[in-house]
Write an enzyme that holds these catalytic residues in place. Structure first.
Site, PDB file in Angstrom:
ATOM      1  CB  SER A  37      -7.401 -10.335  -4.176  1.00 29.61           C
ATOM      2  OG  SER A  37      -6.697 -10.568  -2.978  1.00 29.61           O
TER       3      SER A  37
ATOM      4  CE  LYS B  59      -9.859  -9.877  -0.276  1.00 26.65           C
ATOM      5  NZ  LYS B  59      -8.685 -10.487  -0.917  1.00 26.65           N
TER       6      LYS B  59
ATOM      7  CB  SER C  37      -7.654  -6.218  -1.328  1.00 26.76           C
ATOM      8  OG  SER C  37      -7.587  -7.518  -1.887  1.00 26.76           O
TER       9      SER C  37
END
Length: 475
Positions: A107, A110, A307
């Protein structure tokens, strides 16, 4: 000299205590107030990245190496640990271990999505959802623009989101005496597969991913009210609908007074012809209404703080649209790569398959991540500073809420602000930390061969690295 914009952002971080983040009040502050009233205020944390001291001494490379080398070799991190540490003010590298090696980022991807969409679209950009007159009298075509936060009504999952009931009211007014007869869904803006082929098999059904379509409500959640009630839990998974665009079309049809079982199908909106229409009936393609998403700065804030994988995938497609590429997984990845290059960063150190980090085929080097963070903070691109607002704070918020609690990591509580990433065998963290001397550093630690069944130990090993930076002058 550290840019004034970063000082302002970090000072705001130190004062704001209402999620989803301090930048929530930058644009559309009225919805931030609504969000604040819906939950009790959180206690003030310890100093959270207060404005950095421009005169603070810079750590030495030798000092940082002495502090980190023993920690990077922790068994819980596995056989491949790649690290980059740099000074935000100067951009100078202070530590590297496999810093240029392509690594699975999870993640942490991102951060790249956030920087590139802010560069490509700008912080104030809003994603439209439109309704136009169809080819037959009373037909309404709802045209998805890629807003993942669109709500049905005031009970939506994302506070302040655009709403279908507002759009329906505009349509009824525009139609005048013409009664709606059918709803057609135009979700053709996005192309390609709705699930990325590199995603683990359980992602479509596990609640953290969804079918990515240009029209959806509440991030494709089946029950946004229940999901909102559970949103304070650590696990943000929620049941998602398999065809978000058709579900949104049916919801819209009900708001227009059609049967809940109305036969809603996909189709293309007709082009506006400009031809004369029968009395009281708009010509095909005429816009009947439009609603717009929260500003991009706030979508980025929510994506990072929560997230949110679905928001991430739709924002990657916004990068694609801004660069005239297909709004697909592949198009978003190609556009992200292009914008990285436009920003003067090494595009050969990033290779993506998606914008969320769910794909195991993604690769990013730690040094590119620290370059991205430095660029967002050095004032050369002030629009990029919005990435800092949503970053979780060590020991206080988001995915770092319950971390930095042990004695060996306490130094990072309140002064580490970072995005985390986790897949099986993959653990990553990248963000900012203020040293004991007041110097602001950026770091990225990525490990993609962590031992199985050691998640807690691996996370603590990562936290020890960042806490070491927080607790020393490293000179």
């Amino acid at each position: 000299m550290l840019a004034t914009v970063l000082v302002v952002v970090l000072a705001a971080v130190g004062l704001a205590v209402v999620r989803p983040g301090p930048v929530a009040g930058w644009l559309g502050g009225e919805t931030a107030a609504t969000s604040a009233s819906a939950q009790p205020p959180e206690p003030d944390p310890a100093a959270v990245l207060a404005g950095p001291d421009a005169n603070a001494p810079i750590p030495s490379a030798d000092g940082v190496r002495a502090a980190l080398d023993p920690l990077v070799r922790a068994a819980a991190l596995g056989d491949r640990v790649n690290v980059s540490v740099a000074d935000v003010t100067t951009g100078n590298a202070l530590y590297g271990a496999g810093q240029d090696a392509p690594t699975v980022p999870a993640s942490v991807t991102k951060l790249a999505t956030a920087v590139t969409v802010l560069a490509a679209r700008g912080p104030a950009y809003r994603i439209p959802t439109r309704a136009v007159a169809g080819a037959t009298p009373g037909e309404v075509v709802i045209v998805g623009g890629g807003d993942p936060t669109l709500a049905v009504d005031k009970n939506g999952f994302y506070p302040g989101a655009a709403r279908l009931d507002d759009l329906a009211a505009q349509v009824r007014k525009a139609l005048g005496g013409t009664a709606p007869t059918k709803v057609t869904v135009d979700s053709s803006l996005f192309s390609g597969p709705v699930y990325e082929p590199g995603w683990d098999a359980d992602i479509p059904t596990g609640g953290f991913g969804a079918a990515i379509t240009a029209l959806m409500t509440d991030g494709a959640r089946r029950d946004p009210e229940e999901a909102r009630r559970n949103s304070e839990a650590t696990n943000h998974a929620a049941e998602r609908v398999p065809q978000p665009d058709l579900m949104a079309g049916r919801q819209f049809a009900r708001l227009l007074g059609l049967s809940g079982d109305a036969d809603v199908k996909r189709g293309k909106a007709p082009a506006a012809s400009g031809a004369s229409a029968a009395a009281g009936a708009p010509t095909p393609g005429t816009e009947l209404g439009k609603v717009e998403s929260l500003p991009m700065v706030r979508l980025v804030d929510i994506m990072i703080s929560d997230s949110d994988n679905v928001i991430a995938e739709t924002l990657a497609r916004q990068v694609a649209l801004a660069r005239n590429k297909p709004a697909s997984f592949a198009g978003g990845a190609a556009a992200t790569d292009a914008v990285i290059g436009e920003l003067g960063l090494p595009a050969d150190e990033i290779s993506l398959a998606d914008g969320s980090g769910l794909s195991r085929t993604n690769r990013i080097s730690p040094s590119l991540l620290t370059d991205l963070i430095t660029l967002a903070g050095n004032g050369s691109h002030p629009e990029l500073a919005a990435i800092f607002g949503g970053l979780p704070v060590g020991g206080w918020s988001g995915t770092l809420d319950e971390r930095y609690q042990a004695a060996v990591t306490k130094a990072g509580a309140g002064v580490v602000r970072a995005k985390t990433g986790t897949l099986t065998g993959v653990n990553a963290i990248a963000g900012l930390v203020t040293t004991a001397d007041g110097r602001l550093l950026t770091f990225a630690v990525l490990t993609d061969q962590a031992p199985p069944d050691t998640l807690d130990a691996t996370r603590q090993a990562l936290d020890r690295i960042t806490s070491a930076l927080a607790g020393c002058g490293c000179r």
